[in-house]
Motif scaffolding. Structure first.
Motif, PDB file in Angstrom:
ATOM      1  N   HIS A 258      -4.375  -4.821   5.389  1.00 38.68           N
ATOM      2  CA  HIS A 258      -3.463  -4.561   6.501  1.00 38.68           C
ATOM      3  C   HIS A 258      -3.391  -5.710   7.507  1.00 38.68           C
ATOM      4  O   HIS A 258      -2.897  -5.532   8.612  1.00 38.68           O
TER       5      HIS A 258
ATOM      6  N   SER B  28       9.405  -1.797  -3.444  1.00 41.21           N
ATOM      7  CA  SER B  28       8.375  -1.536  -2.438  1.00 41.21           C
ATOM      8  C   SER B  28       6.986  -1.408  -3.035  1.00 41.21           C
ATOM      9  O   SER B  28       5.987  -1.537  -2.320  1.00 41.21           O
ATOM     10  N   ASN B  29       6.866  -1.137  -4.333  1.00 40.66           N
ATOM     11  CA  ASN B  29       5.552  -1.010  -4.961  1.00 40.66           C
ATOM     12  C   ASN B  29       4.981  -2.344  -5.417  1.00 40.66           C
ATOM     13  O   ASN B  29       3.873  -2.387  -5.954  1.00 40.66           O
TER      14      ASN B  29
ATOM     15  N   GLN C 108       5.068  -5.912   0.501  1.00 39.02           N
ATOM     16  CA  GLN C 108       4.414  -5.313   1.667  1.00 39.02           C
ATOM     17  C   GLN C 108       4.040  -6.352   2.723  1.00 39.02           C
ATOM     18  O   GLN C 108       3.603  -5.986   3.822  1.00 39.02           O
TER      19      GLN C 108
ATOM     20  N   THR D 106       7.597  -0.418   2.546  1.00 37.86           N
ATOM     21  CA  THR D 106       6.494   0.532   2.430  1.00 37.86           C
ATOM     22  C   THR D 106       6.467   1.097   1.019  1.00 37.86           C
ATOM     23  O   THR D 106       7.499   1.559   0.516  1.00 37.86           O
TER      24      THR D 106
ATOM     25  N   GLN E  36       6.391   3.382  -2.161  1.00 41.54           N
ATOM     26  CA  GLN E  36       6.853   4.755  -2.327  1.00 41.54           C
ATOM     27  C   GLN E  36       5.669   5.681  -2.564  1.00 41.54           C
ATOM     28  O   GLN E  36       4.732   5.334  -3.285  1.00 41.54           O
TER      29      GLN E  36
ATOM     30  N   ARG F 203      -6.180   0.187  -2.992  1.00 42.33           N
ATOM     31  CA  ARG F 203      -4.924   0.253  -3.751  1.00 42.33           C
ATOM     32  C   ARG F 203      -5.226   0.726  -5.176  1.00 42.33           C
ATOM     33  O   ARG F 203      -6.106   0.204  -5.848  1.00 42.33           O
TER      34      ARG F 203
END
Length: 727
Positions: free
Chosen positions: A236, A470-471, A476, A483, A485, A518
């Motif tokens: 993050h 998004s995956n 990201q 974002t 899914q 993840r």
């Protein structure tokens, strides 16, 4: 079209904020010799899978070209599909070539997953070839003015008894068979087969031994440049500052730095310069870490404390009612990684409005859709060619590295760019197999059979494949981040959670959580953990019932094929003797409760200081009709060894900010010197449909090892891994 390309590219580059460092290129690398998977131009083809021509082509030289939308992941799909095609067209297998997954060239078969390539792709090709044979005989009969029964096909020719011959190509006048695939076409009788069921060698194995070009990691193009990605300090983190001027001074060989939000990529003519640039920026880039990972308590406790979404996954018979006769046990599996021996790699070039990518993705068509959305192109402007990767056991970093290189290719057009992840990139950023908790309860009736079963399973997602942009990992961290899914399908979490035994009342609940790491698909999804728990619990129940473990499984089975693999395994292992400190344990499954049957036994020694020495593994597998005997055995052997490594050694570790298992020392796997004797027995059932077997052995192997530990030491194992038995 050109206007669309330019507009999309301008928008994308505006977001990238890229910096060009102009340095002359070094001499180019060797050009590729990868043949059909690299330099051959895209074919103009009709890819409607309901027609024969989507699956095969008759070539002028009398050879047959087969198309499969599945990817070669080491499972031997290339030779298996060649076998069924050669059989139905009565053609020497050396006259059959195979084109692997490639957009615009092969049928869209989604992802190569679930051990279903034989069931789907190979069987489509079988019936396409059988349909082709029938059509060719009819065409020849009409041209030669005879009946089709007077003709036969062999090696690209139609033969008339004692008369004329005509080639497939001449019959079609250079065209292809534009006829519907007939799923009821007559298949070659089993007693006449010369290719199916035989252990046909995989030709690429010799190339691997010779160190020749096989994998995408080996792929080279003339004038190619190299790239590396600088990852954030944690999942993050966001980028605060990258010192571009200092990089230019420290590593003058860098050609271009691409910065897009918190995504950092660099390009150089020499791979070592790219590596040096990556190392420099890792030390000299500032990040803002917004979130921290929880530590200081066991992972199992963390999971139990996480918010979760509970729902009933399986209900059969009556609801479970706990009582004083209820037998209970809880099992745990940590995060584990794919640990691909060859770190993820991809190559790309953006030229003349077209983005071409070479990837070891398990799904070239879904990946194309995700990447086209990521970089602002249409699907038609993205072409993806499948090339095998050195190690793939599910959704590893293959799709992510393809997205990375696509971003760089858009920012640096006209050159082939090769992007190789480092070992720490691979270990730290791939999607892991989820940690899981399996809490089981059961009751026995008066004769010792299981009457009631209840399972409660905690699991994160096993399916975060890039069906959407998004995956993809890079998405990201862009300046306009996407974002991921939320997972929609939870079946992977409770795969094989329901016992494949005759139990009147079975109820399974799933508790879905979002964990700290993840996750996505790893070989067998939730089945590895669920079967480990289920089959370990079966041993505990057998002891409560006063039965030996194999007898107990058989007395709770009504499927004759289940009983057959268990009885055969018992016969094989009964010939082995045990010494002090040794034990033999058993495990069984029918993968997915509808595919291959597999029973596994493990023999091991527990030393006086608690060390586990794995001695032997046996498996008996029934995958229906055998297409390639050698391939089936190899898949089972590999699955057992990998599962032994998971069971005895593997667990992802992390601290407050990120994963710390970044090399083979911090994430140990089974070494060559630790591999036991492995024996696989195959039950061939030619009258049954063939099913996939690549994921059948993992769960039973884990349970067999855990149960063998109990037999050798008296210690029940309910938590993985088990590197040593506590005193």
């Amino acid at each position: 079209m050109e206007k669309v390309v330019s507009s999309a590219r301008r928008k994308f580059l505006k977001r990238s904020g890229s910096l060009v460092i102009g340095i002359p290129f070094l001499p180019g690398c060797l050009s590729s010799t990868e043949g059909a998977r690299t330099n051959v131009e895209p074919l103009q083809r009709d890819l409607d899978p309901t027609f024969v021509k989507a699956w095969l082509e008759i070539l002028k030289d009398g050879t047959i070209r087969i198309f499969t939308g599945k990817m070669e992941l080491g499972q031997g799909i290339s030779v298996a599909v060649a076998q069924v095609a050669a059989e139905e067209l009565n053609t020497d297998i050396n006259k059959v070539s195979v084109r692997l997954a490639e957009t615009e060239v092969t049928p869209d078969e989604g992802f190569t997953v679930g051990s279903n390539s034989i069931e789907t792709s190979a069987m489509s090709i079988r019936y396409a070839a059988a349909t082709a044979r029938e059509q060719l005989l009819q065409l020849a009969a009409k041209q030669l003015k005879v009946t089709a029964s007077d003709l036969h096909v062999k090696d690209g020719m139609v033969y008339q008894k004692g008369g004329k011959t005509i080639s497939f190509y001449m019959l079609l006048d250079g065209k292809q068979l534009d006829v519907a695939l007939n799923r009821k076409a007559k298949i070659k009788p089993k007693n006449q087969r010369q290719w199916v069921g035989k252990p046909i060698p995989r030709k690429e194995l010799e190339l691997m031994v010779r160190g020749e070009q096989v994998f995408i990691q080996d792929l080279r193009f003339e004038g190619m440049v190299h790239a590396r990605i600088v990852r954030p300090a944690s999942y993050h983190a966001t980028l605060k500052k990258v010192n571009e001027d200092a990089l230019r001074i420290a590593v003058p060989g860098i050609h271009k730095l691409v910065v897009n939000g918190s995504f950092i990529g660099l390009i150089a003519a020499d791979e070592y310069d790219a590596v040096k640039g990556q190392a420099y920026l890792k030390k000299n880039t500032q990040w803002s870490v917004k979130h921290q990972l929880r530590v200081g308590e066991s992972l199992q406790q963390q999971i139990e404390a996480l918010p979760n979404e509970q729902e009933s996954a399986i209900e059969k018979g009556n609801a479970f009612q706990p009582s004083k006769e209820t037998i209970k046990a809880t099992y745990f599996k940590p995060y584990i990684m794919h640990g691909s021996i060859g770190p993820s790699c991809a190559l790309a070039i953006f030229k003349d409005g077209k983005l071409t990518i070479w990837s070891h993705s398990q799904g070239v068509y879904p990946l194309r859709k995700a990447i086209s959305a990521l970089v602002g192109l249409t699907d038609e402007q993205v072409h993806i060619k499948g090339v095998p990767g050195a190690g793939c056991y599910g959704h590893n970093g293959a799709d992510d590295v393809a997205a990375d290189v696509a971003i760089l290719a858009m920012a640096y057009p006209g050159k082939h760019i090769r992007l190789q992840w480092s070992r720490s990139d691979e270990h730290g950023w791939e999607p892991f197999g989820s940690a899981m908790i399996m809490s089981l309860q059961a009751k026995l009736n008066s004769v010792g059979k299981i009457s009631d079963w209840y399972g409660e399973i905690w699991s994160d997602t096993h399916t975060a494949r890039p069906r959407a942009a998004s995956n993809l990992l890079a998405a990201q961290y862009l300046s306009e981040p996407l974002t991921p899914q939320p997972p929609g399908w939870k079946g992977g979490s409770y795969r094989n959670a329901a016992p494949y035994y005759h139990i009147p009342n079975v109820n399974i609940d799933i508790r879905s959580f979002k964990g700290p790491l993840r996750t996505s698909a790893l070989r067998s999804l939730g089945a590895y953990a669920n079967i480990f728990a289920l089959e370990s619990f079966m041993d505990e129940l057998a002891e409560k019932a006063g039965k030996d473990p194999v007898t107990f499984r058989i007395m709770n089975s009504t499927d004759e094929r289940s009983v057959a693999v268990l009885e055969r395994l018992r016969d094989i292992t009964s010939k082995d003797t045990l010494s002090d400190g040794e034990g033999v344990g058993y495990g069984f499954t029918r993968y997915g409760n509808g595919a291959a049957y597999c029973s596994v036994a493990a023999k091991l020694t527990v030393t006086v200081n608690g060390e586990i020495k794995l001695r032997k593994l046996w498996a008996v597998i029934d995958a229906g009709e055998v297409i390639n005997l050698d391939g089936l055995k190899n898949q089972t052997e590999g699955g057992m060894i990998q599962a032994a490594s998971w069971t005895l050694k593997e667990a992802v570790k992390y601290d407050e900010t990120h994963v710390t298992s970044l090399n083979w020392n911090s994430y140990p796997i089974l070494r060559f010197t630790e591999i036991p004797e492995v024996h696989v027995t195959v039950i061939d059932r030619p009258s049954e449909q063939p099913v996939g077997a690549g994921e059948a052995a993992q769960g039973p192997t884990a349970a067999a090892i855990a149960n063998a530990v109990y037999q050798a030491s008296g210690k029940r194992i309910r938590s993985l891994p088990i590197p040593k038995i506590p005193s």
